[in-house]
Design a protein around this motif. Structure first.
Motif, PDB file in Angstrom:
ATOM      1  N   THR A 134      12.352   6.354   1.608  1.00 34.38           N
ATOM      2  CA  THR A 134      13.366   5.819   2.524  1.00 34.38           C
ATOM      3  C   THR A 134      12.840   4.675   3.387  1.00 34.38           C
ATOM      4  O   THR A 134      13.607   4.096   4.157  1.00 34.38           O
ATOM      5  N   LEU A 135      11.553   4.351   3.287  1.00 33.24           N
ATOM      6  CA  LEU A 135      10.922   3.438   4.235  1.00 33.24           C
ATOM      7  C   LEU A 135      10.571   2.085   3.607  1.00 33.24           C
ATOM      8  O   LEU A 135      10.489   1.937   2.390  1.00 33.24           O
ATOM      9  N   ARG A 136      10.335   1.109   4.497  1.00 32.22           N
ATOM     10  CA  ARG A 136       9.789  -0.175   4.059  1.00 32.22           C
ATOM     11  C   ARG A 136       8.386   0.055   3.491  1.00 32.22           C
ATOM     12  O   ARG A 136       7.724   1.030   3.833  1.00 32.22           O
ATOM     13  N   ARG A 137       7.914  -0.847   2.643  1.00 30.09           N
ATOM     14  CA  ARG A 137       6.626  -0.682   1.972  1.00 30.09           C
ATOM     15  C   ARG A 137       5.481  -0.363   2.932  1.00 30.09           C
ATOM     16  O   ARG A 137       4.706   0.572   2.674  1.00 30.09           O
ATOM     17  N   PRO A 138       5.331  -1.108   4.040  1.00 28.35           N
ATOM     18  CA  PRO A 138       4.200  -0.807   4.926  1.00 28.35           C
ATOM     19  C   PRO A 138       4.247   0.607   5.490  1.00 28.35           C
ATOM     20  O   PRO A 138       3.223   1.289   5.571  1.00 28.35           O
ATOM     21  N   GLY A 170      14.283   4.263  -4.631  1.00 31.90           N
ATOM     22  CA  GLY A 170      13.055   3.956  -3.908  1.00 31.90           C
ATOM     23  C   GLY A 170      11.788   4.458  -4.551  1.00 31.90           C
ATOM     24  O   GLY A 170      10.685   4.156  -4.070  1.00 31.90           O
ATOM     25  N   ILE A 171      11.884   5.209  -5.651  1.00 27.55           N
ATOM     26  CA  ILE A 171      10.689   5.819  -6.230  1.00 27.55           C
ATOM     27  C   ILE A 171       9.791   4.792  -6.902  1.00 27.55           C
ATOM     28  O   ILE A 171       8.564   4.968  -6.950  1.00 27.55           O
ATOM     29  N   VAL A 172      10.358   3.696  -7.421  1.00 34.44           N
ATOM     30  CA  VAL A 172       9.536   2.660  -8.061  1.00 34.44           C
ATOM     31  C   VAL A 172       8.589   2.037  -7.036  1.00 34.44           C
ATOM     32  O   VAL A 172       7.397   1.821  -7.303  1.00 34.44           O
ATOM     33  N   ARG A 173       9.102   1.746  -5.850  1.00 38.12           N
ATOM     34  CA  ARG A 173       8.268   1.177  -4.783  1.00 38.12           C
ATOM     35  C   ARG A 173       7.130   2.136  -4.422  1.00 38.12           C
ATOM     36  O   ARG A 173       5.986   1.716  -4.231  1.00 38.12           O
ATOM     37  N   VAL A 174       7.445   3.419  -4.343  1.00 37.51           N
ATOM     38  CA  VAL A 174       6.422   4.411  -4.002  1.00 37.51           C
ATOM     39  C   VAL A 174       5.394   4.517  -5.120  1.00 37.51           C
ATOM     40  O   VAL A 174       4.188   4.647  -4.868  1.00 37.51           O
ATOM     41  N   ARG A 175       5.843   4.448  -6.371  1.00 41.82           N
ATOM     42  CA  ARG A 175       4.918   4.514  -7.511  1.00 41.82           C
ATOM     43  C   ARG A 175       3.903   3.373  -7.457  1.00 41.82           C
ATOM     44  O   ARG A 175       2.722   3.569  -7.776  1.00 41.82           O
ATOM     45  N   GLU A 176       4.356   2.193  -7.045  1.00 43.19           N
ATOM     46  CA  GLU A 176       3.449   1.048  -6.949  1.00 43.19           C
ATOM     47  C   GLU A 176       2.441   1.216  -5.814  1.00 43.19           C
ATOM     48  O   GLU A 176       1.312   0.717  -5.902  1.00 43.19           O
ATOM     49  N   GLU A 186      -6.643   5.871   9.446  1.00 43.67           N
ATOM     50  CA  GLU A 186      -6.507   6.729  10.625  1.00 43.67           C
ATOM     51  C   GLU A 186      -5.256   6.473  11.447  1.00 43.67           C
ATOM     52  O   GLU A 186      -5.006   7.192  12.409  1.00 43.67           O
ATOM     53  N   SER A 187      -4.466   5.468  11.107  1.00 44.84           N
ATOM     54  CA  SER A 187      -3.247   5.208  11.863  1.00 44.84           C
ATOM     55  C   SER A 187      -2.260   4.446  10.984  1.00 44.84           C
ATOM     56  O   SER A 187      -2.663   3.760  10.037  1.00 44.84           O
ATOM     57  N   PRO A 188      -0.965   4.544  11.295  1.00 41.59           N
ATOM     58  CA  PRO A 188       0.021   3.794  10.520  1.00 41.59           C
ATOM     59  C   PRO A 188      -0.215   2.291  10.524  1.00 41.59           C
ATOM     60  O   PRO A 188      -0.015   1.631   9.502  1.00 41.59           O
ATOM     61  N   MET A 189      -0.665   1.732  11.655  1.00 41.47           N
ATOM     62  CA  MET A 189      -0.899   0.285  11.698  1.00 41.47           C
ATOM     63  C   MET A 189      -2.102  -0.117  10.854  1.00 41.47           C
ATOM     64  O   MET A 189      -2.135  -1.212  10.296  1.00 41.47           O
ATOM     65  N   GLU A 190      -3.092   0.757  10.732  1.00 46.24           N
ATOM     66  CA  GLU A 190      -4.195   0.466   9.817  1.00 46.24           C
ATOM     67  C   GLU A 190      -3.686   0.431   8.380  1.00 46.24           C
ATOM     68  O   GLU A 190      -4.132  -0.385   7.567  1.00 46.24           O
ATOM     69  N   SER A 191      -2.752   1.318   8.066  1.00 45.30           N
ATOM     70  CA  SER A 191      -2.159   1.310   6.728  1.00 45.30           C
ATOM     71  C   SER A 191      -1.398   0.012   6.487  1.00 45.30           C
ATOM     72  O   SER A 191      -1.503  -0.603   5.417  1.00 45.30           O
ATOM     73  N   GLU A 192      -0.620  -0.408   7.473  1.00 43.59           N
ATOM     74  CA  GLU A 192       0.130  -1.661   7.341  1.00 43.59           C
ATOM     75  C   GLU A 192      -0.817  -2.839   7.166  1.00 43.59           C
ATOM     76  O   GLU A 192      -0.569  -3.736   6.360  1.00 43.59           O
ATOM     77  N   MET A 193      -1.914  -2.830   7.918  1.00 44.88           N
ATOM     78  CA  MET A 193      -2.879  -3.935   7.841  1.00 44.88           C
ATOM     79  C   MET A 193      -3.556  -3.959   6.473  1.00 44.88           C
ATOM     80  O   MET A 193      -3.767  -5.028   5.888  1.00 44.88           O
ATOM     81  N   ARG A 194      -3.861  -2.785   5.936  1.00 42.32           N
ATOM     82  CA  ARG A 194      -4.487  -2.735   4.618  1.00 42.32           C
ATOM     83  C   ARG A 194      -3.540  -3.255   3.547  1.00 42.32           C
ATOM     84  O   ARG A 194      -3.976  -3.922   2.594  1.00 42.32           O
ATOM     85  N   LEU A 195      -2.240  -2.997   3.682  1.00 41.53           N
ATOM     86  CA  LEU A 195      -1.275  -3.514   2.721  1.00 41.53           C
ATOM     87  C   LEU A 195      -1.204  -5.034   2.781  1.00 41.53           C
ATOM     88  O   LEU A 195      -1.012  -5.697   1.756  1.00 41.53           O
ATOM     89  N   VAL A 196      -1.393  -5.603   3.961  1.00 42.57           N
ATOM     90  CA  VAL A 196      -1.467  -7.068   4.092  1.00 42.57           C
ATOM     91  C   VAL A 196      -2.622  -7.603   3.253  1.00 42.57           C
ATOM     92  O   VAL A 196      -2.488  -8.606   2.543  1.00 42.57           O
ATOM     93  N   PHE A 197      -3.770  -6.926   3.302  1.00 41.36           N
ATOM     94  CA  PHE A 197      -4.919  -7.356   2.504  1.00 41.36           C
ATOM     95  C   PHE A 197      -4.625  -7.239   1.015  1.00 41.36           C
ATOM     96  O   PHE A 197      -4.993  -8.111   0.224  1.00 41.36           O
ATOM     97  N   ARG A 272       2.386  -8.116  11.183  1.00 38.56           N
ATOM     98  CA  ARG A 272       3.801  -8.104  10.802  1.00 38.56           C
ATOM     99  C   ARG A 272       4.448  -9.487  10.736  1.00 38.56           C
ATOM    100  O   ARG A 272       5.400  -9.686   9.982  1.00 38.56           O
ATOM    101  N   ARG A 273       3.938 -10.445  11.515  1.00 37.33           N
ATOM    102  CA  ARG A 273       4.589 -11.758  11.556  1.00 37.33           C
ATOM    103  C   ARG A 273       3.771 -12.849  10.876  1.00 37.33           C
ATOM    104  O   ARG A 273       4.322 -13.795  10.333  1.00 37.33           O
ATOM    105  N   TYR A 274       2.447 -12.711  10.916  1.00 37.96           N
ATOM    106  CA  TYR A 274       1.597 -13.773  10.369  1.00 37.96           C
ATOM    107  C   TYR A 274       0.555 -13.213   9.398  1.00 37.96           C
ATOM    108  O   TYR A 274      -0.647 -13.474   9.542  1.00 37.96           O
ATOM    109  N   PRO A 275       0.985 -12.453   8.397  1.00 39.95           N
ATOM    110  CA  PRO A 275       0.008 -11.835   7.484  1.00 39.95           C
ATOM    111  C   PRO A 275      -0.800 -12.849   6.686  1.00 39.95           C
ATOM    112  O   PRO A 275      -1.989 -12.629   6.428  1.00 39.95           O
TER     113      PRO A 275
END
Length: 290
Positions: A134-138, A170-176, A186-197, A272-275
């Motif tokens: 149900t969520l955005r990728r990050p 939404g399952i295809v996005r989760v599979r990827e 250790e935190s949701p923002m670390e997860s978001e930052m790793r997805l940027v990388f 979130r704004r300047y990845p």
């Protein structure tokens, strides 16, 4: 004070009928108005402001049968609720229960269940996939990371749940995203930052990497590329509102510089704004190290 009797029967909650057996209607209305008693659901009251756990007990009492928690409510109970949600999510109990601003009823026939402290919940791996869909990728990656970190499910169990939910929205996005899930985040923002990388094509970093300084002290960084001696850290505004935390970070950066490491800090806007700019700063440090 409101008599303890009716509330003691059901862990701090009672129906209108039970309360009126111990006090007059006018007394009940006054106690509600004065904030001594709180409405949980229509016909059910509590001694404390209601939360999801209280609403679950209230539903048990109303329906005379335990309800099954799912989605964000189950995720919170398991310890991987990354998304703020004050609503209570339950599986359809098979009798007429309408969704409301406080209660969300879900149709999930065949969902695997697990009992935690006497309460049936949708299984942790199933729950993690359900929420992530149900969520955005990050935020989806943050949920998968948190589910693994909580220790309530394994990667194999998440992969099995992925197959069980094949074809759902939404399952295809989760599979990827699932191959990138990591319990070390250790935190949701670390997860978001790793997805940027990941999206920026950077090499996969080491997470929670430890570096020893010239004084023998160990420092841990959120992300590290040891071959380049480059580290990246997510800086929370809340963390740096504390003067001691600010001084700690300044010393950390200086100590790491002494042993040849460069630290690239990032805040929420960088993520979130300047990845692209964040990835470029890290890539520049790779070039300089080379």
């Amino acid at each position: 004070m409101v008599p303890d009797g009716p509330f003691a029967l059901h862990a701090g909650i009672a129906t209108t009928r039970q309360l009126l057996s111990a006090m007059s209607y006018r007394t009940l209305v006054r106690r509600i108005r004065d904030g001594d008693v709180f409405r949980v659901l229509h016909g059910v009251y509590s001694l404390e402001p209601p939360d999801s756990a209280c609403r679950l007990r209230a539903l048990d009492l109303l329906l005379r049968d335990p309800v099954v928690a799912c989605m964000n409510t189950a995720a919170q109970i398991y310890g991987f609720g990354t998304e703020p949600d004050s609503r209570t999510h339950i599986l359809d109990p098979g009798v007429r229960v309408r969704s409301s601003p406080e209660i969300v009823v879900h149709q999930r026939i065949g969902a695997p269940l697990k009992k935690v402290d006497g309460r049936l919940l949708t299984a942790p791996s199933w729950t993690a996939l359900e929420v992530a869909r149900t969520l955005r990728r990050p935020r989806a990656l943050a949920t998968l990371d948190a589910a693994l970190r909580s220790g309530t499910c394994t990667m194999i169990e998440l992969e099995n749940a992925l197959m069980e939910q094949h074809g759902r929205r939404g399952i295809v996005r989760v599979r990827e995203l699932l191959p990138h899930a990591d319990a070390r985040s250790e935190s949701p923002m670390e997860s978001e930052m790793r997805l940027v990388f990941i999206d920026g094509g950077l090499p996969a970093p080491e997470l929670q990497y430890e570096i020893r300084d010239l004084h023998g002290q160990l420092w841990r960084v959120d992300f590290a590329w040891p071959d380049h001696r480059v580290a990246a850290e997510y800086d929370s505004v809340d963390w740096h509102s504390n003067s001691e935390a600010f001084k700690h970070d300044r010393m950390k950066i200086a100590r790491l510089q002494e042993v040849g490491w460069v630290t690239v800090p990032a805040i929420v806007d960088d993520v979130r704004r300047y990845p692209a700019e964040l990835c470029a700063r890290i890539d520049l440090q790779f070039d300089r190290a080379a």
